[in-house]
Design a protein around this motif. Structure first.
Motif, PDB file in Angstrom:
ATOM      1  N   LEU A   1      67.107 -12.802  25.438  1.00 13.58           N
ATOM      2  CA  LEU A   1      68.342 -13.312  26.034  1.00 13.58           C
ATOM      3  C   LEU A   1      68.359 -13.001  27.530  1.00 13.58           C
ATOM      4  O   LEU A   1      67.692 -12.080  27.994  1.00 13.58           O
ATOM      5  N   GLU A   2      69.174 -13.763  28.242  1.00 14.46           N
ATOM      6  CA  GLU A   2      69.231 -13.599  29.684  1.00 14.46           C
ATOM      7  C   GLU A   2      70.144 -12.432  30.070  1.00 14.46           C
ATOM      8  O   GLU A   2      71.201 -12.254  29.459  1.00 14.46           O
ATOM      9  N   VAL A   3      69.730 -11.657  31.065  1.00 14.56           N
ATOM     10  CA  VAL A   3      70.581 -10.600  31.609  1.00 14.56           C
ATOM     11  C   VAL A   3      70.891 -10.986  33.049  1.00 14.56           C
ATOM     12  O   VAL A   3      69.982 -11.333  33.802  1.00 14.56           O
ATOM     13  N   ASN A   4      72.156 -10.977  33.415  1.00 12.81           N
ATOM     14  CA  ASN A   4      72.564 -11.398  34.765  1.00 12.81           C
ATOM     15  C   ASN A   4      73.245 -10.271  35.521  1.00 12.81           C
ATOM     16  O   ASN A   4      74.470 -10.199  35.559  1.00 12.81           O
ATOM     17  N   PRO A   5      72.465  -9.386  36.132  1.00  8.88           N
ATOM     18  CA  PRO A   5      73.086  -8.264  36.840  1.00  8.88           C
ATOM     19  C   PRO A   5      73.877  -8.739  38.048  1.00  8.88           C
ATOM     20  O   PRO A   5      73.604  -9.815  38.584  1.00  8.88           O
ATOM     21  N   GLY A   6      74.832  -7.930  38.475  1.00  9.35           N
ATOM     22  CA  GLY A   6      75.594  -8.200  39.686  1.00  9.35           C
ATOM     23  C   GLY A   6      74.746  -7.912  40.910  1.00  9.35           C
ATOM     24  O   GLY A   6      73.518  -7.854  40.813  1.00  9.35           O
ATOM     25  N   PRO A   7      75.397  -7.729  42.073  1.00 10.11           N
ATOM     26  CA  PRO A   7      74.658  -7.501  43.320  1.00 10.11           C
ATOM     27  C   PRO A   7      73.708  -6.301  43.227  1.00 10.11           C
ATOM     28  O   PRO A   7      73.962  -5.364  42.471  1.00 10.11           O
ATOM     29  N   ASP A   8      72.631  -6.362  43.997  1.00  8.94           N
ATOM     30  CA  ASP A   8      71.676  -5.249  44.042  1.00  8.94           C
ATOM     31  C   ASP A   8      72.318  -4.018  44.674  1.00  8.94           C
ATOM     32  O   ASP A   8      73.230  -4.135  45.494  1.00  8.94           O
ATOM     33  N   ILE A   9      71.775  -2.863  44.314  1.00 11.37           N
ATOM     34  CA  ILE A   9      72.189  -1.624  44.974  1.00 11.37           C
ATOM     35  C   ILE A   9      71.551  -1.617  46.359  1.00 11.37           C
ATOM     36  O   ILE A   9      70.343  -1.830  46.474  1.00 11.37           O
ATOM     37  N   PRO A  10      72.338  -1.401  47.438  1.00  9.16           N
ATOM     38  CA  PRO A  10      71.742  -1.381  48.782  1.00  9.16           C
ATOM     39  C   PRO A  10      70.651  -0.308  48.870  1.00  9.16           C
ATOM     40  O   PRO A  10      70.777   0.751  48.257  1.00  9.16           O
ATOM     41  N   ASP A  11      69.613  -0.601  49.653  1.00  3.12           N
ATOM     42  CA  ASP A  11      68.473   0.325  49.664  1.00  3.12           C
ATOM     43  C   ASP A  11      68.773   1.639  50.383  1.00  3.12           C
ATOM     44  O   ASP A  11      68.030   2.598  50.243  1.00  3.12           O
ATOM     45  N   PHE A  12      69.858   1.681  51.163  1.00  6.23           N
ATOM     46  CA  PHE A  12      70.152   2.934  51.883  1.00  6.23           C
ATOM     47  C   PHE A  12      70.891   3.957  51.004  1.00  6.23           C
ATOM     48  O   PHE A  12      71.157   5.073  51.428  1.00  6.23           O
ATOM     49  N   LEU A  13      71.199   3.571  49.783  1.00  7.24           N
ATOM     50  CA  LEU A  13      71.952   4.474  48.903  1.00  7.24           C
ATOM     51  C   LEU A  13      71.145   5.751  48.619  1.00  7.24           C
ATOM     52  O   LEU A  13      69.967   5.666  48.300  1.00  7.24           O
ATOM     53  N   ALA A  14      71.780   6.900  48.778  1.00  8.52           N
ATOM     54  CA  ALA A  14      71.083   8.161  48.505  1.00  8.52           C
ATOM     55  C   ALA A  14      71.346   8.595  47.071  1.00  8.52           C
ATOM     56  O   ALA A  14      72.402   8.295  46.521  1.00  8.52           O
ATOM     57  N   SER A  15      70.381   9.272  46.461  1.00  7.36           N
ATOM     58  CA  SER A  15      70.628   9.784  45.113  1.00  7.36           C
ATOM     59  C   SER A  15      71.442  11.076  45.234  1.00  7.36           C
ATOM     60  O   SER A  15      71.427  11.746  46.263  1.00  7.36           O
ATOM     61  N   ARG A  16      72.192  11.364  44.178  1.00  7.38           N
ATOM     62  CA  ARG A  16      73.051  12.543  44.235  1.00  7.38           C
ATOM     63  C   ARG A  16      72.792  13.370  42.972  1.00  7.38           C
ATOM     64  O   ARG A  16      73.494  13.228  41.977  1.00  7.38           O
ATOM     65  N   PRO A  17      71.753  14.188  43.019  1.00  3.19           N
ATOM     66  CA  PRO A  17      71.425  14.984  41.830  1.00  3.19           C
ATOM     67  C   PRO A  17      72.462  16.092  41.637  1.00  3.19           C
ATOM     68  O   PRO A  17      73.167  16.440  42.591  1.00  3.19           O
ATOM     69  N   PRO A  18      72.570  16.642  40.434  1.00  2.00           N
ATOM     70  CA  PRO A  18      73.479  17.777  40.254  1.00  2.00           C
ATOM     71  C   PRO A  18      73.024  18.951  41.112  1.00  2.00           C
ATOM     72  O   PRO A  18      71.856  19.042  41.477  1.00  2.00           O
ATOM     73  N   SER A  19      73.934  19.828  41.455  1.00  2.00           N
ATOM     74  CA  SER A  19      73.567  20.984  42.273  1.00  2.00           C
ATOM     75  C   SER A  19      74.460  22.158  41.886  1.00  2.00           C
ATOM     76  O   SER A  19      75.489  21.977  41.245  1.00  2.00           O
ATOM     77  N   MET A  20      74.045  23.354  42.271  1.00  2.00           N
ATOM     78  CA  MET A  20      74.872  24.529  41.974  1.00  2.00           C
ATOM     79  C   MET A  20      76.149  24.468  42.810  1.00  2.00           C
ATOM     80  O   MET A  20      76.148  23.950  43.925  1.00  2.00           O
ATOM     81  N   CYS A  21      77.224  24.988  42.249  1.00  2.65           N
ATOM     82  CA  CYS A  21      78.526  24.908  42.918  1.00  2.65           C
ATOM     83  C   CYS A  21      78.541  25.796  44.169  1.00  2.65           C
ATOM     84  O   CYS A  21      77.824  26.793  44.241  1.00  2.65           O
ATOM     85  N   LYS A  22      79.400  25.415  45.123  1.00  2.00           N
ATOM     86  CA  LYS A  22      79.649  26.294  46.269  1.00  2.00           C
ATOM     87  C   LYS A  22      80.216  27.610  45.747  1.00  2.00           C
ATOM     88  O   LYS A  22      81.131  27.588  44.918  1.00  2.00           O
ATOM     89  N   GLY A  23      79.685  28.736  46.206  1.00  2.00           N
ATOM     90  CA  GLY A  23      80.222  30.022  45.764  1.00  2.00           C
ATOM     91  C   GLY A  23      79.626  30.501  44.455  1.00  2.00           C
ATOM     92  O   GLY A  23      80.154  31.412  43.829  1.00  2.00           O
ATOM     93  N   CYS A  24      78.520  29.878  44.027  1.00  4.87           N
ATOM     94  CA  CYS A  24      77.879  30.273  42.764  1.00  4.87           C
ATOM     95  C   CYS A  24      76.980  31.491  42.997  1.00  4.87           C
ATOM     96  O   CYS A  24      76.199  31.533  43.952  1.00  4.87           O
ATOM     97  N   GLY A  25      77.073  32.458  42.126  1.00  6.04           N
ATOM     98  CA  GLY A  25      76.279  33.679  42.251  1.00  6.04           C
ATOM     99  C   GLY A  25      74.781  33.436  42.137  1.00  6.04           C
ATOM    100  O   GLY A  25      73.978  34.173  42.729  1.00  6.04           O
ATOM    101  N   HIS A  26      74.382  32.405  41.390  1.00  3.26           N
ATOM    102  CA  HIS A  26      72.950  32.101  41.273  1.00  3.26           C
ATOM    103  C   HIS A  26      72.338  31.857  42.663  1.00  3.26           C
ATOM    104  O   HIS A  26      71.194  32.196  42.913  1.00  3.26           O
ATOM    105  N   ILE A  27      73.134  31.238  43.568  1.00  2.00           N
ATOM    106  CA  ILE A  27      72.620  30.899  44.902  1.00  2.00           C
ATOM    107  C   ILE A  27      72.239  32.174  45.653  1.00  2.00           C
ATOM    108  O   ILE A  27      71.128  32.293  46.169  1.00  2.00           O
ATOM    109  N   ASP A  28      73.158  33.136  45.683  1.00  2.00           N
ATOM    110  CA  ASP A  28      72.865  34.382  46.414  1.00  2.00           C
ATOM    111  C   ASP A  28      71.755  35.178  45.738  1.00  2.00           C
ATOM    112  O   ASP A  28      70.988  35.882  46.399  1.00  2.00           O
ATOM    113  N   THR A  29      71.658  35.064  44.413  1.00  2.00           N
ATOM    114  CA  THR A  29      70.560  35.716  43.697  1.00  2.00           C
ATOM    115  C   THR A  29      69.226  35.123  44.154  1.00  2.00           C
ATOM    116  O   THR A  29      68.277  35.849  44.463  1.00  2.00           O
TER     117      THR A  29
END
Lengths: 532, 192
Positions: free
Chosen positions: A333-361
């Motif tokens: 069957l046909e799939v008709n996606p909407g507009p493309d994602i602009p190429d300048f879009l940055a990925s946003r992976p999960p990250s440790m929270c600000k003020g997380c003790g793991h960071i200072d460790t």
């Protein structure tokens, strides 16, 4: 009877409460956590004295649930797919012992690895253990299946697996509930030897398990959850497993032209599969997970009379979860996606929270390790695994619960000295303690950093079995008091923390550095709770 | 009548609260709803989305097919762009203009604005400012819900009741603040 809007996970929890469980046993793990949390928060749990406290890991949970079943009562045990690896010993052998009170093992698989290190398909475990599986298509079926699952479990005296995947677990829909059943009464097994798997008894129990396979197959043939829909077009027959059925329906809003076999109860209903293959010129298998049925249908020699299409021939991608679009493409069957994602879009992976003790460790550890060089830090499963990503790039492994300590030990055995393990408090009590005992027994040159945020953070802040006990556990396992160090990971303590870690890196033997600071998320929650 | 909505944002920005309010509102109108959420690891400051499907009849798939979303409602401008392939030709994109910059390579906000405004149907509003202006600074997510309210296929009264339902546990002060935010968002988008 009530109408509720529930996540798939919550539908199972409500079903369990309404079908008279006496206990839920679990260790948190995405996407299964919400089942137990829902039961913990329910008013009924307190009123009816239902057990709902977290277990130390999935193995202890599985075995405790089996003990509750031994005593005649209904129990569910919940875990994510990789948790079943931990519980596998109990799970496989519970098939041999069988059960008394109804026992449902809920396993939530995570195809596409949204929050996991692999996408293993738990149906293989059930196949291997010779146990029946229920795999709901939607939230209502998930609710209803808990009742059916307990009936099936008590009818055959066998644990039943209920398998869900991320999309059902974390999707909400309206569910109609039934009236609540009473709990079973306390009752010892009729056969006092049932649970004693000495070889002479285990052989008999195994023959019994083999003997009822035909009955389980007959149950599947007659199950309301397995349905054959006749079509008008014989060119294709489609088998769907679990939520694949929804994606198929989505693609044919005005009706599916092909013959369809919807499978939600295993062992697979072979008569209906046969009927489908006899009626159709080719078969497409849509499975959310590994190609379990497809492989079985094809057989080792792949010489079926009609073509079988699915994940193995590339009609459906070999990996990843299904989507309505993947199913559409598989059907031509046909799939008709909407507009493309602009190429300048940055990925946003999960990250440790600000003020997380793991960071200072990590900042302290990175600095302390400078003289020794990188590539020697083994980590584990938790928020702190995010220390693998920039800007930290502080760890070199993440394999399974507890593997940090044991891999560090093996690397130290090989001559990588010092070797470092970074593990969270909850992961440590889940599966790190035994590895630490190995290291203590051989006085391996490892430095174990227990990044103690006093909770099970990644899954949303559940109680940690380690809370208030870490020092005593380490000392009890034989860590020397002078090499059990406690630091507080705050910016202001950075230099002192670097010094402490450096001292232990230079010690040739087992050191444990507990780096303690409450998870920022639970701290906020605690503050709010205090206010209200 | 069927409305497919993608809710977008960053973990912690409150899109599940928006989803819950719409979910309640749909139930008041006796509609069928399915709503797929993201839990777990991605919630830690990562990109999150929710697929929300509202219909007069039963809904099959928990996920929206590509090219089917009638609305992308985003509480963060760059996140609105991430789900464009889900949008129908006639679909609306309603987004907050205030970026959440927790990554080092966040693109230029002007490029994001240009891209969004080039779409045939889009609304770009500063929800944080509107939330502050109506003395409900933490409710920019509900401002966005108000701004998108005309495109949900639900009555505004149902939506107001949905918001009340979500916040009633937290007391009347917080509930009222969120109702103000909902109405302010609605008024702002009607003016555009």
């Amino acid at each position: 009877m009530q109408q509720l809007v529930l996540l798939g996970a919550e539908s199972i929890a409500q079903g369990a409460l309404d079908s008279g469980i006496s206990g839920v046993y679990a260790y948190p793990g995405t996407p299964s956590t919400e089942i137990t949390e829902y039961i913990q928060k329910s008013r009924l749990t307190k009123e009816k004295g239902i057990h709902s406290a977290w277990s130390a890991n999935e193995k202890t949970a599985m075995e405790a649930a089996l003990g509750m079943s031994y005593s005649g009562k209904r129990a569910i045990v919940c875990m994510k797919h990789v948790g079943l690896n931990v519980a596998a010993d109990g799970f496989i052998n519970a098939a041999i012992t069988g059960c008394c009170g109804g026992l449902i093992v809920v396993v939530a698989d995570d195809p596409s690895m949204h929050s996991s290190q692999n996408e293993q398909d738990s149906r293989f475990y059930a196949d291997f253990a010779l146990l029946p599986v229920l795999e709901p298509t939607n939230q209502q079926e998930a609710y209803d299946m808990v009742f059916a699952g307990f009936d099936l479990s008590e009818k055959f005296g066998l644990p039943v697996m209920m398998r869900i995947t991320t999309r059902l677990s974390h999707s909400r829909a309206s569910v109609t509930t039934r009236s609540m059943m009473d709990q079973n009464t306390l009752k010892l097994p009729e056969d006092p030897q049932q649970f004693i798997l000495l070889p002479s008894i285990a052989r008999k129990r195994y023959k019994r398990l083999l003997g009822i396979q035909a009955d389980l197959a007959a149950e599947s043939e007659n199950s309301v959850f397995n349905q054959y829909f006749s079509g008008t077009d014989n060119s294709l027959g489609i088998i769907t497993c679990g939520i694949a059925f929804n994606y198929l329906q989505e693609n044919y809003p005005s009706g599916i032209p092909y013959h369809v076999l919807k499978i939600s109860q295993y062992p697979a209903p072979l008569d209906q599969v046969r009927k489908l293959t006899e009626n159709c010129n080719s078969i497409l298998v849509l499975e959310e997970g590994y190609p379990l049925l497809e492989k079985g249908l094809k057989g080792l020699l792949n010489n079926t009379s009609i073509p079988i299409k699915g994940r193995l021939d590339g009609t459906v991608p070999r990996d990843g979860e299904l989507t309505p679009d993947i199913v559409a493409i598989a059907l031509g069957l046909e799939v008709n996606p909407g507009p493309d994602i602009p190429d300048f879009l940055a990925s946003r992976p999960p990250s440790m929270c600000k003020g997380c003790g793991h960071i200072d460790t990590y900042l302290a550890l990175i600095e302390a390790l400078k003289p020794f060089g990188t590539g020697r830090t083994f980590s584990d499963i938790g928020c702190y695994t995010l220390g693998a990503l920039p800007p930290f790039e502080a760890v070199n492994s993440c394999v399974d619960m507890g593997a940090s300590i044991t891999m560090a030990k093996g690397a130290a055995d090989a001559g990588l000295v010092p070797s470092v393990a970074v593990i969270g408090d909850s992961t440590f009590t889940h599966s790190g303690m035994t590895g630490l005992l190995d290291a203590v027994n051989e006085n391996s040159s490892i430095t174990v950093i227990i990044s103690d945020n006093e909770t099970t953070g990644m899954t949303g802040g559940q109680t940690s079995s380690a809370f208030g006990r870490l020092e005593n556990i380490c000392l009890g396992l034989g860590v020397l008091p002078e090499h059990l160090r406690l630091i507080y990971p705050f910016k202001k303590n950075h230099d002192a923390n670097v010094l402490t870690i450096t001292e232990e890196l230079n010690y040739s033997g087992v050191s444990v550095v507990i780096s303690r600071r409450e998870c920022i998320q639970t701290a906020v929650k605690h503050k709010k709770d205090q206010k209200s | 009548m069927k409305t497919d909505i993608i809710l977008a944002g960053v973990g912690g920005q409150g899109i599940l609260t928006i989803a819950a309010a719409i979910g309640f509102a749909s139930l008041y109108e006796k509609k069928f709803v399915k709503q797929a959420e993201v839990h777990g690891m991605s919630q830690r400051g990562g990109a999150v989305q929710s697929h929300l499907r509202i219909s007069d009849g039963p809904v099959s798939s928990d996920l929206i097919p590509l090219g089917h979303a009638d609305l992308i409602l985003s509480v963060e401008p760059m996140e609105a762009l991430r789900y464009l392939p889900y949008l129908t030709r006639q679909g609306w994109v309603v987004t907050n203009s205030v970026p959440f910059e927790n990554i080092s390579d966040y693109p230029s906000i002007n490029r994001i604005e240009q891209e969004l405004k080039a779409l045939p149907f889009s609304i770009w509003i500063n929800a944080d400012q509107i939330a502050r202006d109506c003395q409900s600074p933490k409710s920019s997510n509900i401002v966005m819900l108000g701004a998108a309210s005309a495109y949900l296929g639900l009555g505004f009264d149902s939506l107001r009741a949905g918001v009340e339902q979500v916040f009633k546990r937290k007391g009347s002060e917080i509930t009222d603040a969120n109702i103000r935010a909902l109405e302010a968002g609605r008024n702002c988008s009607l003016k555009i």
